[in-house]
Design a protein around this motif. Structure first.
Motif, PDB file in Angstrom:
ATOM      1  N   ASP A   1       0.835  -1.204   0.000  1.00 23.28           N
ATOM      2  CA  ASP A   1       0.000   0.000   0.000  1.00 23.28           C
ATOM      3  C   ASP A   1       0.867   1.250   0.000  1.00 23.28           C
ATOM      4  O   ASP A   1       2.033   1.232   0.372  1.00 23.28           O
ATOM      5  CB  ASP A   1      -0.878   0.041   1.260  1.00 23.28           C
ATOM      6  CG  ASP A   1      -1.897  -1.083   1.304  1.00 23.28           C
ATOM      7  OD1 ASP A   1      -2.645  -1.234   0.326  1.00 23.28           O
ATOM      8  OD2 ASP A   1      -1.936  -1.803   2.315  1.00 23.28           O
ATOM      9  N   ILE A   2       0.260   2.367  -0.402  1.00 18.48           N
ATOM     10  CA  ILE A   2       0.814   3.690  -0.160  1.00 18.48           C
ATOM     11  C   ILE A   2      -0.040   4.310   0.935  1.00 18.48           C
ATOM     12  O   ILE A   2      -1.245   4.517   0.750  1.00 18.48           O
ATOM     13  CB  ILE A   2       0.775   4.557  -1.427  1.00 18.48           C
ATOM     14  CG1 ILE A   2       1.659   3.946  -2.514  1.00 18.48           C
ATOM     15  CG2 ILE A   2       1.222   5.986  -1.115  1.00 18.48           C
ATOM     16  CD1 ILE A   2       1.532   4.628  -3.867  1.00 18.48           C
ATOM     17  N   ILE A   3       0.542   4.576   2.079  1.00 18.37           N
ATOM     18  CA  ILE A   3      -0.221   5.098   3.205  1.00 18.37           C
ATOM     19  C   ILE A   3       0.511   6.306   3.774  1.00 18.37           C
ATOM     20  O   ILE A   3       1.666   6.209   4.192  1.00 18.37           O
ATOM     21  CB  ILE A   3      -0.486   4.014   4.267  1.00 18.37           C
ATOM     22  CG1 ILE A   3      -1.206   4.609   5.475  1.00 18.37           C
ATOM     23  CG2 ILE A   3       0.770   3.273   4.676  1.00 18.37           C
ATOM     24  CD1 ILE A   3      -1.778   3.569   6.408  1.00 18.37           C
ATOM     25  N   SER A   4      -0.177   7.446   3.756  1.00 13.58           N
ATOM     26  CA  SER A   4       0.465   8.707   4.123  1.00 13.58           C
ATOM     27  C   SER A   4      -0.410   9.516   5.056  1.00 13.58           C
ATOM     28  O   SER A   4      -1.626   9.643   4.846  1.00 13.58           O
ATOM     29  CB  SER A   4       0.738   9.544   2.862  1.00 13.58           C
ATOM     30  OG  SER A   4       1.570   8.855   1.953  1.00 13.58           O
ATOM     31  N   TYR A   5       0.216  10.062   6.101  1.00 16.95           N
ATOM     32  CA  TYR A   5      -0.405  11.014   7.013  1.00 16.95           C
ATOM     33  C   TYR A   5      -1.664  10.434   7.669  1.00 16.95           C
ATOM     34  O   TYR A   5      -2.763  10.985   7.568  1.00 16.95           O
ATOM     35  CB  TYR A   5      -0.698  12.329   6.293  1.00 16.95           C
ATOM     36  CG  TYR A   5       0.502  12.822   5.507  1.00 16.95           C
ATOM     37  CD1 TYR A   5       1.721  13.055   6.146  1.00 16.95           C
ATOM     38  CD2 TYR A   5       0.443  13.000   4.123  1.00 16.95           C
ATOM     39  CE1 TYR A   5       2.833  13.474   5.442  1.00 16.95           C
ATOM     40  CE2 TYR A   5       1.554  13.407   3.403  1.00 16.95           C
ATOM     41  CZ  TYR A   5       2.747  13.633   4.071  1.00 16.95           C
ATOM     42  OH  TYR A   5       3.854  14.024   3.365  1.00 16.95           O
ATOM     43  N   CYS A   6      -1.466   9.323   8.334  1.00 17.48           N
ATOM     44  CA  CYS A   6      -2.544   8.644   9.055  1.00 17.48           C
ATOM     45  C   CYS A   6      -2.094   8.365  10.482  1.00 17.48           C
ATOM     46  O   CYS A   6      -0.902   8.209  10.745  1.00 17.48           O
ATOM     47  CB  CYS A   6      -2.908   7.322   8.371  1.00 17.48           C
ATOM     48  SG  CYS A   6      -3.537   7.501   6.676  1.00 17.48           S
ATOM     49  N   TYR A   7      -3.049   8.269  11.401  1.00 24.22           N
ATOM     50  CA  TYR A   7      -2.687   7.956  12.781  1.00 24.22           C
ATOM     51  C   TYR A   7      -3.810   7.183  13.452  1.00 24.22           C
ATOM     52  O   TYR A   7      -4.943   7.131  12.977  1.00 24.22           O
ATOM     53  CB  TYR A   7      -2.341   9.228  13.560  1.00 24.22           C
ATOM     54  CG  TYR A   7      -3.520  10.072  13.993  1.00 24.22           C
ATOM     55  CD1 TYR A   7      -4.206   9.808  15.184  1.00 24.22           C
ATOM     56  CD2 TYR A   7      -3.961  11.151  13.224  1.00 24.22           C
ATOM     57  CE1 TYR A   7      -5.286  10.582  15.593  1.00 24.22           C
ATOM     58  CE2 TYR A   7      -5.031  11.935  13.623  1.00 24.22           C
ATOM     59  CZ  TYR A   7      -5.696  11.631  14.809  1.00 24.22           C
ATOM     60  OH  TYR A   7      -6.765  12.389  15.210  1.00 24.22           O
ATOM     61  N   SER A   8      -3.482   6.583  14.600  1.00 22.43           N
ATOM     62  CA  SER A   8      -4.480   5.867  15.395  1.00 22.43           C
ATOM     63  C   SER A   8      -4.199   6.091  16.881  1.00 22.43           C
ATOM     64  O   SER A   8      -3.063   6.335  17.287  1.00 22.43           O
ATOM     65  CB  SER A   8      -4.475   4.370  15.069  1.00 22.43           C
ATOM     66  OG  SER A   8      -3.242   3.772  15.428  1.00 22.43           O
ATOM     67  N   THR A   9      -5.273   5.992  17.691  1.00 18.95           N
ATOM     68  CA  THR A   9      -5.141   6.194  19.129  1.00 18.95           C
ATOM     69  C   THR A   9      -5.844   5.112  19.947  1.00 18.95           C
ATOM     70  O   THR A   9      -5.692   5.066  21.158  1.00 18.95           O
ATOM     71  CB  THR A   9      -5.734   7.550  19.558  1.00 18.95           C
ATOM     72  OG1 THR A   9      -7.166   7.522  19.400  1.00 18.95           O
ATOM     73  CG2 THR A   9      -5.153   8.692  18.749  1.00 18.95           C
ATOM     74  N   GLY A  10      -6.660   4.264  19.325  1.00 19.22           N
ATOM     75  CA  GLY A  10      -7.511   3.336  20.056  1.00 19.22           C
ATOM     76  C   GLY A  10      -6.750   2.224  20.749  1.00 19.22           C
ATOM     77  O   GLY A  10      -5.668   1.801  20.314  1.00 19.22           O
ATOM     78  N   VAL A  11      -7.336   1.711  21.836  1.00 17.58           N
ATOM     79  CA  VAL A  11      -6.750   0.582  22.552  1.00 17.58           C
ATOM     80  C   VAL A  11      -6.782  -0.656  21.662  1.00 17.58           C
ATOM     81  O   VAL A  11      -7.734  -0.886  20.916  1.00 17.58           O
ATOM     82  CB  VAL A  11      -7.500   0.335  23.878  1.00 17.58           C
ATOM     83  CG1 VAL A  11      -8.969  -0.022  23.641  1.00 17.58           C
ATOM     84  CG2 VAL A  11      -6.818  -0.739  24.693  1.00 17.58           C
ATOM     85  N   VAL A  12      -5.717  -1.445  21.720  1.00 12.13           N
ATOM     86  CA  VAL A  12      -5.623  -2.698  20.963  1.00 12.13           C
ATOM     87  C   VAL A  12      -5.307  -3.798  21.973  1.00 12.13           C
ATOM     88  O   VAL A  12      -4.175  -3.910  22.446  1.00 12.13           O
ATOM     89  CB  VAL A  12      -4.520  -2.630  19.879  1.00 12.13           C
ATOM     90  CG1 VAL A  12      -4.567  -3.869  18.993  1.00 12.13           C
ATOM     91  CG2 VAL A  12      -4.663  -1.359  19.031  1.00 12.13           C
ATOM     92  N   ASN A  13      -6.299  -4.616  22.303  1.00  9.19           N
ATOM     93  CA  ASN A  13      -6.075  -5.598  23.372  1.00  9.19           C
ATOM     94  C   ASN A  13      -6.799  -6.926  23.147  1.00  9.19           C
ATOM     95  O   ASN A  13      -7.519  -7.401  24.027  1.00  9.19           O
ATOM     96  CB  ASN A  13      -6.466  -5.009  24.726  1.00  9.19           C
ATOM     97  CG  ASN A  13      -7.952  -4.659  24.799  1.00  9.19           C
ATOM     98  OD1 ASN A  13      -8.670  -4.713  23.801  1.00  9.19           O
ATOM     99  ND2 ASN A  13      -8.405  -4.311  25.994  1.00  9.19           N
ATOM    100  N   PRO A  14      -6.611  -7.570  21.983  1.00  4.63           N
ATOM    101  CA  PRO A  14      -7.169  -8.911  21.831  1.00  4.63           C
ATOM    102  C   PRO A  14      -6.471  -9.897  22.763  1.00  4.63           C
ATOM    103  O   PRO A  14      -5.332  -9.661  23.198  1.00  4.63           O
ATOM    104  CB  PRO A  14      -6.884  -9.240  20.365  1.00  4.63           C
ATOM    105  CG  PRO A  14      -5.669  -8.441  20.040  1.00  4.63           C
ATOM    106  CD  PRO A  14      -5.819  -7.166  20.811  1.00  4.63           C
TER     107      PRO A  14
END
Length: 332
Positions: free
Chosen positions: A207-220
């Motif tokens: 992929d080309i992925i630019s200027y993205c972010y995440s903040t959510g909890v990841v806890n599987p």
């Protein structure tokens, strides 16, 4: 739906049922759409992902063009029960290109407070994301831009299947993702085996992925856990971050992790190349202080008479109480 579904006269989505009707047949799944207003899906019930694959790869994929026009879809519920086969699960379950030389876009739509739950049979793989579950663009171009997700993503599975899950996308293959973010949480009991999870995407491939972010909890409970996303191979990554504190994850195969304080500073994102003139904004009282897309920004009460902005060539006006009053000069 109003309109004829072609590029010069797209279908206009005015209701939750209009949104669901994109799945009517292959002609609708390859058409052009504009989201004409904000949608509240709280009374709709269980939504079937757009471009749902229920048994044969590529059989019901979405290959159309979707322009959200800066509107939101709130309180979407998707619940794929155990024993029901869905290859991709999200607002858009499975997205493919429209053929050689074509370009299709999903743009300017926000998914607010979604609730997505998926359980799959032991003989069926599962790809889950808030906006998109699964993509495949080999001969044409698919661009996803200026979109966001909030809410919860929960999955359950078994040791014998592949599972890739993220707050924004599940398995994102050979597409472009530009100026997007996810604040959705990701969790569940996926079982052992080949499982990947990320705050933004479960796995990205070429992929080309630019200027993205995440903040959510990841806890599987199990699986390969990434703050931003899992990397297959061949990705081009620019300016992608995740919040190490709110996610509870310190490492990621893709992206750069930062503290919450870092993630709320305009100067840091400006230095990384984010466009705070026409695409992004930071307002301390909105989006919990994280960068937000300008097309969805609103004036804060008490800030004065209001605010005009040109977003992707369209006029927007917000009054002093955060109400959007004009779009392209038309009173709403």
């Amino acid at each position: 739906m109003r309109g004829s579904g072609i590029a010069t006269d797209p279908y206009l989505i005015d209701s939750p049922q209009d949104l669901q009707d994109i799945n009517l047949d292959s002609a609708h799944r390859s058409a052009w759409y504009i989201l004409a207003k904000d949608l509240d899906m709280s009374g709709f019930g269980n939504f079937t992902p757009i471009g749902h694959n229920n048994g044969v790869v590529n059989d019901d994929s979405f290959s159309g063009d979707f322009d959200g026009r800066g509107h939101t879809i709130s309180n979407l519920t998707i619940n794929v029960a155990s024993g029901v086969k869905h290859w991709g699960v999200g607002l858009f379950g499975e997205v493919h290109d429209a053929g050689a030389g074509t370009t299709r876009r999903i743009r300017d739509v926000g998914l607010v407070n979604c609730s997505i739950t998926a359980s799959n049979p032991s003989d069926w793989n599962l790809f889950v994301g808030g906006l998109i579950g699964y993509t495949w663009a080999i001969v044409g171009t698919v661009i996803v831009e200026r979109c966001f997700t909030t809410g919860t993503i929960t999955v359950n599975g078994s040791a014998s299947n592949v599972m890739q899950v993220g707050g924004f996308g599940g398995y994102l293959n050979t597409i472009q993702i530009l100026n997007c973010y996810s604040r959705a949480s990701v969790g569940g009991t996926p079982g052992a085996g080949s499982k990947k999870f990320g705050g933004f995407a479960g796995q990205l491939y070429t992929d080309i992925i630019s200027y993205c972010y995440s903040t959510g909890v990841v806890n599987p409970a199990t699986g390969s856990i990434n703050g931003f996303g899992g990397d297959a191979t061949g990705n081009t990554i620019t300016g992608c971050f995740w919040d190490t504190e709110t996610s509870g994850v310190a490492t990621s195969e893709i992206g750069v992790g930062h503290t919450t304080a870092w993630m709320k500073l305009l100067a840091n994102f400006t230095a990384a190349g984010y466009d705070f003139t026409t695409i992004w904004s930071i307002v301390s009282s909105q989006n919990n202080g994280y960068p937000l897309l300008l097309g969805f920004a609103a004036a804060t009460p008490g800030e004065g008479a209001g605010r005009f902005a040109v977003v992707q060539t369209r006029w927007h006006y917000w009054d002093a109480y955060g109400n959007e009053r004009y779009i392209e000069g038309t009173l709403v």
